[in-house]
Design a protein around this motif. Structure first.
Motif, mmCIF file in Angstrom:
data_model
loop_
_atom_site.group_PDB
_atom_site.id
_atom_site.type_symbol
_atom_site.label_atom_id
_atom_site.label_comp_id
_atom_site.label_asym_id
_atom_site.label_seq_id
_atom_site.Cartn_x
_atom_site.Cartn_y
_atom_site.Cartn_z
ATOM 1 N N TRP A 1 -3.906 5.415 -0.482
ATOM 2 C CA TRP A 1 -4.734 5.900 0.657
ATOM 3 C C TRP A 1 -4.190 7.377 0.572
ATOM 4 C CZ3 TRP A 1 -3.117 7.930 5.221
ATOM 5 C CH2 TRP A 1 -2.058 7.223 5.513
ATOM 6 N N ASP B 1 -10.441 -2.189 -8.186
ATOM 7 C CA ASP B 1 -11.592 -1.170 -8.573
ATOM 8 C C ASP B 1 -11.097 -0.259 -9.659
ATOM 9 O OD1 ASP B 1 -13.076 -2.486 -6.739
ATOM 10 O OD2 ASP B 1 -12.761 -0.781 -5.168
ATOM 11 N N TRP B 2 -9.644 -0.372 -10.054
ATOM 12 C CA TRP B 2 -9.093 0.621 -10.914
ATOM 13 C C TRP B 2 -9.484 0.242 -12.401
ATOM 14 C CZ3 TRP B 2 -7.205 5.201 -11.067
ATOM 15 C CH2 TRP B 2 -6.657 5.677 -12.045
ATOM 16 N N LEU C 1 -8.594 1.124 -4.602
ATOM 17 C CA LEU C 1 -7.850 -0.247 -4.685
ATOM 18 C C LEU C 1 -7.465 -0.556 -6.234
ATOM 19 C CD1 LEU C 1 -10.793 -2.037 -2.487
ATOM 20 C CD2 LEU C 1 -8.306 -0.900 -1.926
ATOM 21 N N THR D 1 0.829 -1.208 0.085
ATOM 22 C CA THR D 1 0.127 0.094 -0.022
ATOM 23 C C THR D 1 0.918 1.367 0.216
ATOM 24 O OG1 THR D 1 -0.158 0.201 2.325
ATOM 25 C CG2 THR D 1 -1.599 -1.298 1.298
ATOM 26 N N PHE E 1 -0.308 0.882 -9.444
ATOM 27 C CA PHE E 1 -1.246 -0.417 -9.773
ATOM 28 C C PHE E 1 -0.404 -1.057 -10.551
ATOM 29 C CE2 PHE E 1 -5.160 2.198 -8.151
ATOM 30 C CZ PHE E 1 -4.958 1.895 -6.658
ATOM 31 N N ASP F 1 -9.607 5.963 -0.191
ATOM 32 C CA ASP F 1 -8.501 5.244 -0.882
ATOM 33 C C ASP F 1 -8.884 4.675 -2.081
ATOM 34 O OD1 ASP F 1 -10.607 3.425 -0.486
ATOM 35 O OD2 ASP F 1 -9.903 2.226 1.291
ATOM 36 N N ARG G 1 -1.641 -2.484 -3.972
ATOM 37 C CA ARG G 1 -2.847 -2.960 -4.263
ATOM 38 C C ARG G 1 -3.819 -2.001 -3.621
ATOM 39 N NH1 ARG G 1 -4.714 -4.467 1.186
ATOM 40 N NH2 ARG G 1 -3.078 -4.518 2.495
ATOM 41 N N MET G 2 -3.375 -0.732 -2.872
ATOM 42 C CA MET G 2 -4.261 0.134 -2.378
ATOM 43 C C MET G 2 -3.193 1.332 -2.126
ATOM 44 S SD MET G 2 -5.247 1.696 0.584
ATOM 45 C CE MET G 2 -4.870 0.893 2.279
#
Length: 185
Positions: free
Chosen positions: A125, A172-173, A169, A87, A116, A167, A122-123
């Motif tokens: 924020w 979700d990108w 993810l 992250t 990513f 955040d 993976r994340m």
């Protein structure tokens, strides 16, 4: 040298020869309010800090505005990674003259694309002061979602305020990615 970009902006290397430009941007009162820092920094201290930043593990980019035809340094994006959990915290700084034109949203999307698809995070924020509604909107447009609130964790114009945690993810990108088309099939 520009690493990745689109028609509006590009990301390139964080550069020691731009330390005075970065320092000038960082002294802007609107930026000091947004970061929650109360005082300016001397150029000497900033130059000394630059040496440590260039040797550190953080991922820093100079943001270039491409709308004038030639690349103009206009900001910095930073990923502060925690490699153990894949992250990173995200930070952006734009020159006063670069704000309000969509450059921050585009630079944020490019940085997430890099995070990513190249760094394999993976994340990602960030924290943003709640009264910074323009910043919150820009982050949402770039792909961040609100994850929570730290109540009364910051100050905005001398008043206590909340900090919003947002955040993004990797799963979700939704792109569009400028990195993926560059990869061999």
């Amino acid at each position: 040298m520009l690493w990745i970009g689109n028609e509006i902006c590009a990301l390139g290397p964080y550069r020691a020869d731009l330390v005075e430009t970065y320092w000038r941007w960082e002294q802007d009162p609107a930026l000091l309010v947004g970061y929650g820092r109360q005082g300016p920094e001397s150029l000497e201290a900033r130059t000394e800090g630059m040496v440590h930043q260039l040797r550190g593990d953080n991922i820093r980019f100079t943001v270039y505005d491409l709308t004038s035809g030639s690349p103009v340094p206009s900001g910095v994006t930073t990923l502060l990674p925690d490699h153990a959990v894949r992250t990173a915290e995200y930070v952006i700084m734009l020159a006063p003259e670069a704000r309000g034109h969509g450059l921050g949203t585009r630079a944020t999307r490019l940085t997430l694309d890099y995070a990513f698809h190249i760094t394999n995070l993976r994340m990602v924020w960030l924290k943003v002061l709640a009264p910074n509604t323009a910043g919150v909107r820009a982050y949402q447009k770039a792909g961040f979602r609100t994850a929570g609130t730290l109540r009364e964790a910051g100050y905005w114009l001398g008043q206590v305020c909340d900090e919003i945690i947002m955040d993004a993810l990797a799963k979700d990108w939704g792109g569009p990615s400028v990195v993926v088309p560059l990869l061999p099939e």
